[in-house]
Design a protein around this motif. Sequence first.
Motif, PDB file in Angstrom:
ATOM      1  N   UNK A 196       0.851  -1.190   0.000  1.00  0.00           N
ATOM      2  CA  UNK A 196       0.000   0.000   0.000  1.00  0.00           C
ATOM      3  C   UNK A 196       0.888   1.243   0.000  1.00  0.00           C
ATOM      4  N   UNK A 197       0.363   2.312  -0.578  1.00  0.00           N
ATOM      5  CA  UNK A 197       1.097   3.578  -0.643  1.00  0.00           C
ATOM      6  C   UNK A 197       0.259   4.648   0.047  1.00  0.00           C
ATOM      7  N   UNK A 198       0.914   5.400   0.909  1.00  0.00           N
ATOM      8  CA  UNK A 198       0.219   6.495   1.598  1.00  0.00           C
ATOM      9  C   UNK A 198       1.104   7.729   1.622  1.00  0.00           C
ATOM     10  N   UNK A 199       0.470   8.881   1.876  1.00  0.00           N
ATOM     11  CA  UNK A 199       1.219  10.122   2.031  1.00  0.00           C
ATOM     12  C   UNK A 199       1.876  10.144   3.405  1.00  0.00           C
ATOM     13  N   UNK A 200       3.154  10.396   3.439  1.00  0.00           N
ATOM     14  CA  UNK A 200       3.872  10.441   4.709  1.00  0.00           C
ATOM     15  C   UNK A 200       3.587  11.716   5.478  1.00  0.00           C
ATOM     16  N   UNK A 201       3.773  11.663   6.767  1.00  0.00           N
ATOM     17  CA  UNK A 201       3.623  12.815   7.644  1.00  0.00           C
ATOM     18  C   UNK A 201       5.000  13.197   8.198  1.00  0.00           C
TER      19      UNK A 201
ATOM     20  N   UNK B 221       9.392  11.143   9.061  1.00  0.00           N
ATOM     21  CA  UNK B 221      10.684  11.572   8.532  1.00  0.00           C
ATOM     22  C   UNK B 221      11.878  10.790   9.105  1.00  0.00           C
ATOM     23  N   UNK B 222      11.915  10.439  10.390  1.00  0.00           N
ATOM     24  CA  UNK B 222      13.051   9.630  10.858  1.00  0.00           C
ATOM     25  C   UNK B 222      13.151   8.283  10.144  1.00  0.00           C
ATOM     26  N   UNK B 223      12.007   7.639   9.905  1.00  0.00           N
ATOM     27  CA  UNK B 223      12.024   6.352   9.195  1.00  0.00           C
ATOM     28  C   UNK B 223      12.460   6.546   7.750  1.00  0.00           C
ATOM     29  N   UNK B 224      12.005   7.635   7.126  1.00  0.00           N
ATOM     30  CA  UNK B 224      12.438   7.932   5.751  1.00  0.00           C
ATOM     31  C   UNK B 224      13.938   8.180   5.713  1.00  0.00           C
ATOM     32  N   UNK B 225      14.464   8.883   6.717  1.00  0.00           N
ATOM     33  CA  UNK B 225      15.899   9.145   6.776  1.00  0.00           C
ATOM     34  C   UNK B 225      16.689   7.840   6.859  1.00  0.00           C
ATOM     35  N   UNK B 226      16.200   6.898   7.647  1.00  0.00           N
ATOM     36  CA  UNK B 226      16.895   5.606   7.750  1.00  0.00           C
ATOM     37  C   UNK B 226      16.903   4.893   6.399  1.00  0.00           C
ATOM     38  N   UNK B 227      15.795   4.978   5.674  1.00  0.00           N
ATOM     39  CA  UNK B 227      15.748   4.394   4.332  1.00  0.00           C
ATOM     40  C   UNK B 227      16.759   5.075   3.409  1.00  0.00           C
TER      41      UNK B 227
ATOM     42  N   UNK C 281      21.283  13.777   2.277  1.00  0.00           N
ATOM     43  CA  UNK C 281      21.110  14.975   3.089  1.00  0.00           C
ATOM     44  C   UNK C 281      20.811  14.594   4.540  1.00  0.00           C
ATOM     45  N   UNK C 282      20.941  15.564   5.417  1.00  0.00           N
ATOM     46  CA  UNK C 282      20.648  15.344   6.830  1.00  0.00           C
ATOM     47  C   UNK C 282      19.139  15.266   7.051  1.00  0.00           C
ATOM     48  N   UNK C 283      18.748  14.726   8.194  1.00  0.00           N
ATOM     49  CA  UNK C 283      17.329  14.671   8.527  1.00  0.00           C
ATOM     50  C   UNK C 283      16.747  16.079   8.653  1.00  0.00           C
ATOM     51  N   UNK C 284      17.557  17.024   9.135  1.00  0.00           N
ATOM     52  CA  UNK C 284      17.092  18.408   9.261  1.00  0.00           C
ATOM     53  C   UNK C 284      16.770  19.003   7.892  1.00  0.00           C
ATOM     54  N   UNK C 285      17.552  18.631   6.887  1.00  0.00           N
ATOM     55  CA  UNK C 285      17.319  19.141   5.528  1.00  0.00           C
ATOM     56  C   UNK C 285      15.987  18.615   4.987  1.00  0.00           C
ATOM     57  N   UNK C 286      15.758  17.312   5.120  1.00  0.00           N
ATOM     58  CA  UNK C 286      14.490  16.750   4.635  1.00  0.00           C
ATOM     59  C   UNK C 286      13.311  17.297   5.435  1.00  0.00           C
ATOM     60  N   UNK C 287      13.515  17.542   6.728  1.00  0.00           N
ATOM     61  CA  UNK C 287      12.447  18.122   7.540  1.00  0.00           C
ATOM     62  C   UNK C 287      12.120  19.531   7.067  1.00  0.00           C
TER      63      UNK C 287
END
Length: 366
Positions: free
Chosen positions: A178-183, A187-193, A206-212
């Motif tokens: 399934x695909x959903x819009x992230x919240x 972001x921490x889980x996305x950063x680990x990916x 990039x850093x997690x702060x940048x993606x945030x």
Amino acid sequence: MDSTSLSVLTHTQLDPAAWDAFVASHAHGHVLQTQRWGDLKARVGWQAERVALTLGGAMVAGAQILYRRTPWGQPFAYVPKGPVMDWEQPALGAALFKAIEQCARRRHSYLLKVEPDLPDSQVMARRLADYGFAASAQTVQPRSTVHLDLTAGLDEILARMKQKWRYNIRLAGRKGVTVRAGTRADLPAFQRLMQTTGARDHFGVHSQAYYAAAFDLFTPPGLASWLLAENHGELLAGIVVFTLGRTAWYLWGASGDSQRNLMPNHALQWAAIEWAKARGCTVYDLWGIPDEVGAGQISAEDEADGATDAGAQGGLWGVWRFKQGFGGQVVRYVGAWDKVLSRPGLWLYRLAAEIKRRAVPLPGGA
């Protein structure tokens, strides 16, 4: 257009919302030219400045210039995917490039680099040369990419894909992806990916702060979506898609090492296509393939089918094999063009680059 009737608006005179509205409505507008993108790059050491030309009080051309300071103090000036202007009006272009150069010189920049969002052609190359620029071998953004035409219905867009890609999209659904819009909480889980993908495929993250910051700047106004693919609660992959005007761009993607056979990346791209089309986009830019394909040095069909040895080199070739199956058109841009503003500054840059290239790390050093 009579250039004497044009007025110049400098950075302090430009309203950010009005600037972004101008970029979004222009035929040559790009998300990298928005004030929001300038704010994002400011989080990682760049400075942003905008300059515009007006006619009768309305903006008709402009550019966002990003500056990066060098160790010796002189900045590098860069216009990503711009300037934003009607390239069929040479007088307008001459006036705008004059204003851009004045901005760069006021900051004592040693080099002005532009990377227009224009297709590669001899006409555009001559035009940039007429403005005093020389073709650069050092590009910042991918020179070649794949565009998907979103003007057709979803069934036709799916039909244009290679059969295996259609199968993989449907397979993902059958297997429970399934695909959903992230919240923001994702972001921490996305950063680990991203870190997993960067380590596996050998690219910087990039850093997690940048993606945030990117999430905060672009997601609330509906200009970006973090799409996450899951299977029974396990996060498998994620992509980030931006949009402005009639175009959507797939800029970032990440995937884990497990359950890749469930084809989460195919499901994500299909979800992104649906998301972009629902927002009125007519073009979906898959953002980056080997330039050898765009330049015609290697047959796109042969390389996609693994008929050459180039794929053994890794890099973007694996990315290309994935992207080419979605049925898009290969597009090559006119590339990066440079104008030297300070010869001593350029010499110092080249010296620093050569020292860095020859540097040998000490044993055990970082």
